[in-house]
Write a protein that holds these residues in place. Structure first.
Motif, PDB file in Angstrom:
ATOM      1  N   ILE A 148     154.939  29.346  39.379  1.00  0.00           N
ATOM      2  CA  ILE A 148     153.868  29.720  38.599  1.00  0.00           C
ATOM      3  C   ILE A 148     153.396  30.955  39.313  1.00  0.00           C
ATOM      4  CG2 ILE A 148     153.249  27.522  38.061  1.00  0.00           C
ATOM      5  CD1 ILE A 148     151.496  27.311  40.575  1.00  0.00           C
ATOM      6  N   SER A 149     152.371  31.698  38.905  1.00  0.00           N
ATOM      7  CA  SER A 149     152.086  33.090  39.408  1.00  0.00           C
ATOM      8  C   SER A 149     150.559  33.113  39.495  1.00  0.00           C
ATOM      9  CB  SER A 149     152.621  34.083  38.283  1.00  0.00           C
ATOM     10  OG  SER A 149     153.824  34.269  38.409  1.00  0.00           O
ATOM     11  N   PRO A 150     149.914  32.373  40.414  1.00  0.00           N
ATOM     12  CA  PRO A 150     148.617  32.373  40.627  1.00  0.00           C
ATOM     13  C   PRO A 150     148.149  33.453  41.657  1.00  0.00           C
ATOM     14  CG  PRO A 150     149.324  30.429  41.952  1.00  0.00           C
ATOM     15  CD  PRO A 150     150.384  31.314  40.961  1.00  0.00           C
ATOM     16  N   ASP A 161     144.955  33.037  34.906  1.00  0.00           N
ATOM     17  CA  ASP A 161     143.803  31.973  35.083  1.00  0.00           C
ATOM     18  C   ASP A 161     144.565  30.820  35.566  1.00  0.00           C
ATOM     19  OD1 ASP A 161     141.532  30.174  35.399  1.00  0.00           O
ATOM     20  OD2 ASP A 161     140.933  30.592  33.527  1.00  0.00           O
ATOM     21  N   TYR A 162     144.411  30.379  36.836  1.00  0.00           N
ATOM     22  CA  TYR A 162     144.967  28.877  37.170  1.00  0.00           C
ATOM     23  C   TYR A 162     143.666  28.008  37.828  1.00  0.00           C
ATOM     24  CZ  TYR A 162     149.897  30.236  36.733  1.00  0.00           C
ATOM     25  OH  TYR A 162     151.076  30.686  36.363  1.00  0.00           O
ATOM     26  N   SER A 163     142.446  28.306  37.433  1.00  0.00           N
ATOM     27  CA  SER A 163     141.490  27.685  38.025  1.00  0.00           C
ATOM     28  C   SER A 163     141.556  26.382  37.223  1.00  0.00           C
ATOM     29  CB  SER A 163     139.908  28.292  37.711  1.00  0.00           C
ATOM     30  OG  SER A 163     139.954  28.499  36.088  1.00  0.00           O
ATOM     31  N   GLY A 164     140.528  25.194  37.640  1.00  0.00           N
ATOM     32  CA  GLY A 164     140.595  23.994  37.592  1.00  0.00           C
ATOM     33  C   GLY A 164     140.482  23.861  35.903  1.00  0.00           C
ATOM     34  N   GLY A 165     141.215  23.132  35.207  1.00  0.00           N
ATOM     35  CA  GLY A 165     141.221  23.055  33.746  1.00  0.00           C
ATOM     36  C   GLY A 165     141.419  24.005  32.991  1.00  0.00           C
ATOM     37  N   SER A 166     141.919  25.296  33.288  1.00  0.00           N
ATOM     38  CA  SER A 166     142.405  26.111  32.609  1.00  0.00           C
ATOM     39  C   SER A 166     143.758  25.816  31.859  1.00  0.00           C
ATOM     40  CB  SER A 166     142.531  27.521  33.370  1.00  0.00           C
ATOM     41  OG  SER A 166     143.638  27.357  34.332  1.00  0.00           O
ATOM     42  N   ASP A 167     144.189  26.729  31.017  1.00  0.00           N
ATOM     43  CA  ASP A 167     145.539  26.501  30.502  1.00  0.00           C
ATOM     44  C   ASP A 167     146.630  26.347  31.235  1.00  0.00           C
ATOM     45  OD1 ASP A 167     144.187  26.118  27.827  1.00  0.00           O
ATOM     46  OD2 ASP A 167     144.498  28.059  27.212  1.00  0.00           O
ATOM     47  N   ARG A 168     146.620  27.208  32.187  1.00  0.00           N
ATOM     48  CA  ARG A 168     147.752  27.447  33.270  1.00  0.00           C
ATOM     49  C   ARG A 168     147.809  26.189  34.075  1.00  0.00           C
ATOM     50  NH1 ARG A 168     150.969  31.974  32.437  1.00  0.00           N
ATOM     51  NH2 ARG A 168     150.119  33.409  31.041  1.00  0.00           N
ATOM     52  N   TRP A 169     146.570  25.762  34.429  1.00  0.00           N
ATOM     53  CA  TRP A 169     146.239  24.899  35.471  1.00  0.00           C
ATOM     54  C   TRP A 169     147.044  23.585  34.731  1.00  0.00           C
ATOM     55  CZ3 TRP A 169     143.690  20.124  35.916  1.00  0.00           C
ATOM     56  CH2 TRP A 169     143.423  19.708  37.272  1.00  0.00           C
ATOM     57  N   ILE A 209     144.278  25.428  42.503  1.00  0.00           N
ATOM     58  CA  ILE A 209     145.616  25.160  41.983  1.00  0.00           C
ATOM     59  C   ILE A 209     146.500  24.733  43.453  1.00  0.00           C
ATOM     60  CG2 ILE A 209     146.498  27.496  42.496  1.00  0.00           C
ATOM     61  CD1 ILE A 209     147.560  25.167  39.701  1.00  0.00           C
ATOM     62  N   THR A 210     145.919  25.297  44.701  1.00  0.00           N
ATOM     63  CA  THR A 210     146.684  24.332  45.909  1.00  0.00           C
ATOM     64  C   THR A 210     146.340  23.125  46.171  1.00  0.00           C
ATOM     65  OG1 THR A 210     146.487  26.739  46.789  1.00  0.00           O
ATOM     66  CG2 THR A 210     146.893  24.884  48.260  1.00  0.00           C
TER      67      THR A 210
END
Length: 336
Positions: A148-150, A161-169, A209-210
């Motif tokens: 992944i690439s946060p 966007d890897y914030s909570g609930g985002s598509d990438r999260w 994400i962490t």
């Protein structure tokens, strides 16, 4: 029957389990599958990178994970790829995840690197070089490797966007849960930038994400970005540790402080920004230092090298293998 005949008869009896007069069943063979890979980032194209590639060539892994920041030079994608293929061969799986130097294009473009060092692992899902996963081996996989690439800016100046609930999260969460649902024993996540560090950067990857990775008990998280080696204790959330907050050490978040590293009890983070450049200091008095079990930087046991990881059904074993002229080593295991 002589002694040799008796031994052969004993071997024959040990090879089968018989019930009744006619039903015989072979004993199951032990699972001897294994996966071996190497990983490092922050390479460059100098003598240090070539020395680390020599280590990879000597170890003969099944594949290598390049943890971002490749050429450190604009327009040098083909030159970098030639360096790699000269050392490892044109068909070796030198698998890529972008770093900040090629995500925004100021030292080459990840798309160009991905064209001259393409994916060579079957069954890859996602966008190679940016966000993807693969099950290893494809037949009866032992591990899912998720990349992944946060925390990285891309050419439009924006971060993914890897914030909570985002598509990438959600994609990341589904990739982890999907591995568990498929009965895959081990999960490894790789990304360029860390959240916890003894170097000069803060939580680049992002807290949400962490903490997702830790809450899901991902077995191993690989990072680079800091030009050091830094390996954490096994970290876990739950109970007294509800959330791991950067900038301090919470002892309740360390699950292996007084015992072995056991699968399912947390996550080990290994920063391997030692692929060729080196040059960052480690800070032993960093407020996050209590999370770390081993480290190497330009001011303490400096080393270039790669992490050598072997995965079997029963355990994950990893060791830092230094390039020629360096002596620092580290090793750890996660058992089931």
């Amino acid at each position: 029957m002589g002694n040799a005949g008796n031994r052969l008869w004993a071997v024959a009896l040990a090879a089968v389990v018989c019930t009744g007069l006619s039903a015989c069943q072979e004993q199951p063979k032990p699972d001897d599958r294994s996966v071996r890979f190497t990983a490092s980032g922050d390479l460059g194209m100098g003598s240090g990178a070539r020395q680390v590639l020599d280590v990879v060539a000597r170890l003969k892994p099944d594949f290598n994970v390049a943890l971002g920041d490749f050429s450190y030079k604009a327009g040098a994608e083909q030159e970098f790829c030639r360096m790699v293929t000269r050392k490892l061969g044109p068909d070796f799986p030198f698998q890529l995840i972008t770093g900040n130097h090629e995500s925004d294009g100021h030292d080459g473009l990840i798309a160009n690197f991905a064209r001259c060092l393409p994916n060579r692992l079957p069954g890859l899902q996602g966008e190679y070089g940016v966000q993807w996963y693969v099950d290893i081996p494809q037949d009866r996989p032992l591990a899912r490797i998720i990349l992944i690439s946060p925390g990285l800016e891309f050419q439009d100046g924006k971060e993914l966007d890897y914030s909570g609930g985002s598509d990438r999260w959600t994609w990341t969460e589904d990739a982890i849960d999907g591995a568990r649902g498929a009965g895959i024993r081990w999960t490894v996540v790789a990304m360029h930038a860390p959240c916890f560090s003894l170097g000069k950067y803060g939580c680049v990857a992002g807290q949400e994400i962490t903490n997702l990775l830790v809450s899901k008990n991902v077995d191993l998280v690989l990072t680079a970005h800091e030009h050091v080696y830094q390996r954490s204790h096994q970290l876990a959330v739950g109970g007294a540790c509800a959330w791991i907050t950067p900038g301090r050490t919470e002892k309740s978040c360390i699950s292996d402080a007084e015992g072995p590293v056991t699968q399912g009890k947390g996550t080990v983070f290994a920063g391997v920004g030692t692929g060729g450049l080196g040059g960052h200091k480690v800070q032993a008095d960093d407020p996050e230092a209590g999370y770390f079990a081993a480290w190497s930087g330009v001011n303490k046991d400096p080393a270039l090298g790669t992490l050598d990881v072997t995965i079997t059904e029963a355990r994950l074993d990893a060791r830092f293998v230094p390039a020629a002229g360096y002596t620092f080593t580290d090793q750890f295991s996660i058992g089931r």
